[in-house]
Design a protein around this motif. Structure first.
Motif, short mmCIF file in Angstrom:
data_model
loop_
_atom_site.label_atom_id
_atom_site.label_comp_id
_atom_site.label_asym_id
_atom_site.label_seq_id
_atom_site.Cartn_x
_atom_site.Cartn_y
_atom_site.Cartn_z
N PHE A 132 -4.95 103.57 0.81
CA PHE A 132 -4.16 103.36 -0.41
C PHE A 132 -4.31 101.96 -0.99
O PHE A 132 -3.61 101.59 -1.93
CB PHE A 132 -2.70 103.67 -0.14
CG PHE A 132 -2.46 105.12 0.15
CD1 PHE A 132 -2.46 106.05 -0.86
CD2 PHE A 132 -2.23 105.55 1.45
CE1 PHE A 132 -2.25 107.38 -0.60
CE2 PHE A 132 -2.02 106.89 1.72
CZ PHE A 132 -2.02 107.81 0.70
N SER A 133 -5.20 101.16 -0.43
CA SER A 133 -5.49 99.79 -0.90
C SER A 133 -4.24 98.93 -0.99
O SER A 133 -3.98 98.26 -1.99
CB SER A 133 -6.19 99.82 -2.27
OG SER A 133 -7.41 100.50 -2.17
N TRP A 134 -3.46 98.97 0.07
CA TRP A 134 -2.26 98.14 0.16
C TRP A 134 -2.52 97.02 1.15
O TRP A 134 -2.78 97.28 2.32
CB TRP A 134 -1.08 98.95 0.67
CG TRP A 134 -0.40 99.79 -0.33
CD1 TRP A 134 -0.79 100.06 -1.60
CD2 TRP A 134 0.81 100.52 -0.13
NE1 TRP A 134 0.09 100.90 -2.20
CE2 TRP A 134 1.09 101.19 -1.32
CE3 TRP A 134 1.68 100.66 0.93
CZ2 TRP A 134 2.19 101.99 -1.48
CZ3 TRP A 134 2.78 101.45 0.78
CH2 TRP A 134 3.03 102.10 -0.43
N PRO A 135 -2.45 95.78 0.72
CA PRO A 135 -2.56 94.71 1.70
C PRO A 135 -1.28 94.62 2.52
O PRO A 135 -0.18 94.79 2.00
CB PRO A 135 -2.75 93.46 0.84
CG PRO A 135 -2.14 93.81 -0.47
CD PRO A 135 -2.29 95.29 -0.64
N GLY A 136 -1.44 94.43 3.81
CA GLY A 136 -0.27 94.36 4.67
C GLY A 136 -0.63 93.77 6.02
O GLY A 136 -1.73 93.26 6.23
N ARG A 141 7.20 106.66 -7.00
CA ARG A 141 6.19 107.72 -6.92
C ARG A 141 4.96 107.27 -6.15
O ARG A 141 4.34 108.06 -5.44
CB ARG A 141 5.78 108.16 -8.33
CG ARG A 141 6.82 109.00 -9.00
CD ARG A 141 6.33 109.47 -10.34
NE ARG A 141 7.38 110.22 -11.03
CZ ARG A 141 7.38 110.47 -12.31
NH1 ARG A 141 6.39 110.05 -13.07
NH2 ARG A 141 8.36 111.15 -12.85
N GLN A 142 4.59 106.00 -6.28
CA GLN A 142 3.45 105.49 -5.53
C GLN A 142 3.74 105.35 -4.05
O GLN A 142 2.83 105.30 -3.24
CB GLN A 142 3.02 104.13 -6.08
CG GLN A 142 2.40 104.21 -7.45
CD GLN A 142 2.05 102.84 -7.99
OE1 GLN A 142 2.42 101.82 -7.42
NE2 GLN A 142 1.34 102.82 -9.11
N LEU A 143 5.00 105.29 -3.68
CA LEU A 143 5.39 105.12 -2.29
C LEU A 143 5.49 106.45 -1.53
O LEU A 143 5.40 106.47 -0.31
CB LEU A 143 6.74 104.40 -2.24
CG LEU A 143 7.28 104.01 -0.88
CD1 LEU A 143 6.37 102.96 -0.26
CD2 LEU A 143 8.68 103.47 -1.03
N ILE A 144 5.61 107.56 -2.25
CA ILE A 144 5.85 108.85 -1.60
C ILE A 144 4.70 109.26 -0.69
O ILE A 144 4.92 109.59 0.48
CB ILE A 144 6.13 109.93 -2.66
CG1 ILE A 144 7.48 109.68 -3.32
CG2 ILE A 144 6.13 111.32 -2.03
CD1 ILE A 144 7.76 110.59 -4.48
#
Length: 114
Positions: free
Chosen positions: A88-92, A6-9
């Motif tokens: 979305f505060s995703w480190p990458g 759900r967080q990935l959608i």
């Protein structure tokens, strides 16, 4: 597992919009123009099946501009990836590259872009 999905959608949909919209619009314009072209009308008049006309004639002429647009979209998508990772505060990788550019760390920039 369902919570992670759900967080990935939402991030996946926002990244897909950067890719699908330009490619779909350009491909639709190409299809409309190719359907009226002389070589497709000639192939139809000879009596070739529709799948053979699409695969042999239309797809061969339509794929080159789509590949060109895909290259342009890929570079745009790298910039969009920075936006999506920050929102979305995703480190990458995009956040890592942005941090390297902002701090003028040329060692990290060379690793990422070479």
């Amino acid at each position: 597992m369902v919570g992670r999905f759900r967080q990935l959608i939402l991030p996946a949909l926002s990244m897909a919009l950067f890719v699908v919209a330009p490619l779909g619009a350009h491909h639709a314009r190409l299809d409309a123009g190719l359907a009226r072209s002389d070589f497709v009308r000639t192939a139809r008049s000879v009596g070739l099946p529709w799948w053979r006309i699409v695969v042999t004639y239309a797809l061969r002429n339509a794929i080159l501009p789509v590949i060109t647009i895909a290259g342009i979209v890929f570079s745009t998508m790298l910039g969009a990836n920075v936006l999506v990772e920050k929102v979305f505060s995703w480190p990458g990788v995009a956040s890592y590259a942005l941090d390297a550019l902002l701090t003028s760390d040329m060692r990290r920039c060379r690793v990422l872009f070479c």
